[in-house]
Design a protein around this motif. Structure first.
Motif, PDB file in Angstrom:
ATOM      1  N   GLN A  92      11.570   6.096   5.842  1.00 37.24           N
ATOM      2  CA  GLN A  92      10.938   7.075   6.725  1.00 37.24           C
ATOM      3  C   GLN A  92      10.552   8.309   5.915  1.00 37.24           C
ATOM      4  O   GLN A  92      11.331   8.811   5.114  1.00 37.24           O
ATOM      5  N   LYS A  93       9.340   8.813   6.141  1.00 37.39           N
ATOM      6  CA  LYS A  93       8.814   9.946   5.381  1.00 37.39           C
ATOM      7  C   LYS A  93       8.877  11.215   6.216  1.00 37.39           C
ATOM      8  O   LYS A  93       8.598  11.194   7.408  1.00 37.39           O
ATOM      9  N   GLN A  94       9.214  12.307   5.562  1.00 36.74           N
ATOM     10  CA  GLN A  94       9.264  13.612   6.223  1.00 36.74           C
ATOM     11  C   GLN A  94       8.505  14.624   5.374  1.00 36.74           C
ATOM     12  O   GLN A  94       8.799  14.788   4.191  1.00 36.74           O
TER      13      GLN A  94
ATOM     14  N   GLU B 105       0.812  -1.220   0.000  1.00 39.97           N
ATOM     15  CA  GLU B 105       0.000   0.000   0.000  1.00 39.97           C
ATOM     16  C   GLU B 105       0.839   1.261   0.000  1.00 39.97           C
ATOM     17  O   GLU B 105       0.311   2.359  -0.202  1.00 39.97           O
ATOM     18  N   GLU B 106       2.147   1.143   0.235  1.00 39.28           N
ATOM     19  CA  GLU B 106       3.030   2.312   0.249  1.00 39.28           C
ATOM     20  C   GLU B 106       3.885   2.409  -1.008  1.00 39.28           C
ATOM     21  O   GLU B 106       4.744   3.283  -1.097  1.00 39.28           O
TER      22      GLU B 106
ATOM     23  N   HIS C 227      -2.395  17.764   9.246  1.00 38.30           N
ATOM     24  CA  HIS C 227      -1.109  17.170   9.623  1.00 38.30           C
ATOM     25  C   HIS C 227      -1.301  15.900  10.442  1.00 38.30           C
ATOM     26  O   HIS C 227      -0.550  14.933  10.289  1.00 38.30           O
ATOM     27  N   LYS C 228      -2.318  15.888  11.306  1.00 40.74           N
ATOM     28  CA  LYS C 228      -2.605  14.676  12.073  1.00 40.74           C
ATOM     29  C   LYS C 228      -3.054  13.547  11.146  1.00 40.74           C
ATOM     30  O   LYS C 228      -2.678  12.389  11.349  1.00 40.74           O
ATOM     31  N   ASP C 229      -3.855  13.878  10.137  1.00 37.55           N
ATOM     32  CA  ASP C 229      -4.328  12.852   9.210  1.00 37.55           C
ATOM     33  C   ASP C 229      -3.182  12.255   8.403  1.00 37.55           C
ATOM     34  O   ASP C 229      -3.136  11.035   8.172  1.00 37.55           O
TER      35      ASP C 229
ATOM     36  N   ASN D  24       2.063   7.948   8.226  1.00 40.23           N
ATOM     37  CA  ASN D  24       3.189   8.058   9.163  1.00 40.23           C
ATOM     38  C   ASN D  24       4.154   9.166   8.740  1.00 40.23           C
ATOM     39  O   ASN D  24       5.378   9.016   8.824  1.00 40.23           O
ATOM     40  N   ILE D  25       3.591  10.264   8.273  1.00 36.70           N
ATOM     41  CA  ILE D  25       4.393  11.417   7.865  1.00 36.70           C
ATOM     42  C   ILE D  25       4.325  12.490   8.951  1.00 36.70           C
ATOM     43  O   ILE D  25       3.254  13.037   9.237  1.00 36.70           O
TER      44      ILE D  25
END
Length: 372
Positions: A276-278, A140-141, A317-319, A325-326
């Motif tokens: 890892q996503k930023q 899914e990613e 941002h929370k969503d 997981n960003i």
């Protein structure tokens, strides 16, 4: 010579060097031991049996499907650790009758056989470098959708058009050679167009950067985003290895391909080694907080609208964190006064380092002392 061609040349040179050393050791080892009961005098069958004893245990002794193995030494170390763990657990109580312990004892008693095994494993790692050295995204990613409404594009890893839609060929994801979500990635796959079998490919890094800046980012209409895009293009062009630079992904869509999507994130960078996503959000007051049409409204109504705007922005941002997981860094007007400093902070995410675990020496010492 391109960067990829240079790397391939060096990798093949190392494989050839290891093969020469392996072939030098092999005759003496096979003169001392018989690894196949079929025909002890058949050199080829004995060689294949020995290699199977080593190479046939990768999936038994380690998790080659999910583990990210960053060096040949780490691969060898994991193999020996896996063998000892197998003897301790799977073969517990029957160790001396089982092949793993018998081979372990043989390795400890014969330095040439130990050297052969280490060289063979290092060669195996180099031959399978691309599939072993990178963390692989979940299904899914493995597809990202970016861009404005009616101007959106997909970035997939192993794209194929099937039954009227784009999808990844998941069986090939682990064999994808460029680092995921880098300039090299987009140079190999290009962008896909939703629901039609069309792609946008690039013949050079410069051509991609032009599309990135003057098509993808310009549509946002943000002068701050354009300045960041220009700095990113300069950074890539000045990089010694531009194809290894992570993508600066603009306008990552929360709803994927959905036309009625809720949000877009200004920029996202994905570490190609850890995945890892930023996220980065440029939030000037003029577009993220300003309230128009306040004439005739009382202070309570104005405060309520301001509160709603703030909560909507924070919900975004929370969503993104909950779904993708960003974690997002937010830059407001005072930050944007020094756009160079903003990019300097982003730049640290554009220079990820592989974790190189040097465990082999300690593992071999433990292996030499191992006993039941």
């Amino acid at each position: 010579m391109t960067e990829n061609a240079w790397f391939e040349k060096k990798r093949n040179e190392q494989i050839d060097m290891l093969t020469d050393k392996i072939n030098t050791l092999l005759p003496g080892i096979l003169n001392r031991y018989a690894f196949s009961q079929v025909d002890p005098s058949d050199f080829k069958s004995q060689q294949l049996s020995l290699n199977a004893k080593i190479g046939g245990k990768h999936k038994t002794y380690m998790n080659v499907t999910d583990d990210v193995i960053t060096s040949a030494d780490e691969f060898v170390s994991l193999w020996f650790q896996g063998m000892m763990n197998h003897i301790r657990t799977v073969d517990e109580g029957r160790e001396e009758m089982r092949a793993a312990y018998q081979f372990q004892q043989l390795l400890v008693s014969d330095q040439e056989l130990m050297t052969y095994t280490i060289l063979f494993l290092k060669r195996t790692y180099l031959r399978n470098y691309y599939s072993l050295s990178k963390r692989r995204p979940k299904k899914e990613e493995a597809a990202l959708w970016i861009g404005q409404k009616n101007a959106n594009y997909g970035i997939l890893i192993t794209p194929r058009f099937k039954n009227g839609a784009w999808e990844n060929d998941v069986s090939e994801i682990r064999h994808f050679q460029p680092d995921y979500w880098t300039i090299g990635h987009i140079m190999k796959t290009g962008f896909v167009i939703p629901n039609v079998p069309d792609t946008i490919k690039f013949s050079s890094v410069e051509q991609y950067l032009l599309f990135f800046k003057d098509v993808l980012v310009r549509q946002s209409g943000s002068p701050h985003e354009m300045k960041i895009a220009e700095m990113y293009c300069d950074f890539v062009e000045q990089s010694k290895h531009p194809q290894r630079v992570p993508l600066l992904i603009p306008e990552l869509r929360y709803g994927g391909m959905s036309v009625q999507h809720q949000y877009r994130l200004d920029f996202t960078i994905i570490n190609p080694y850890t995945l890892q996503k930023q996220g980065f959000e440029l939030s000037p007051w003029s577009t993220h907080g300003y309230l128009a049409g306040t004439k005739g409204k009382n202070q309570a109504q104005i405060n309520q609208e301001a509160k709603a705007n703030f909560e909507r922005e924070m919900q975004k941002h929370k969503d993104y964190f909950r779904k993708y997981n960003i974690f997002t860094l937010i830059y407001t007007d005072s930050d944007l006064e020094d756009i160079g400093q903003v990019f300097a902070e982003m730049q640290q995410f554009l220079q990820p380092q592989r974790e190189n675990k040097q465990l082999l020496e300690a593992t071999i010492q433990e292996f030499q002392k191992f006993h039941i």
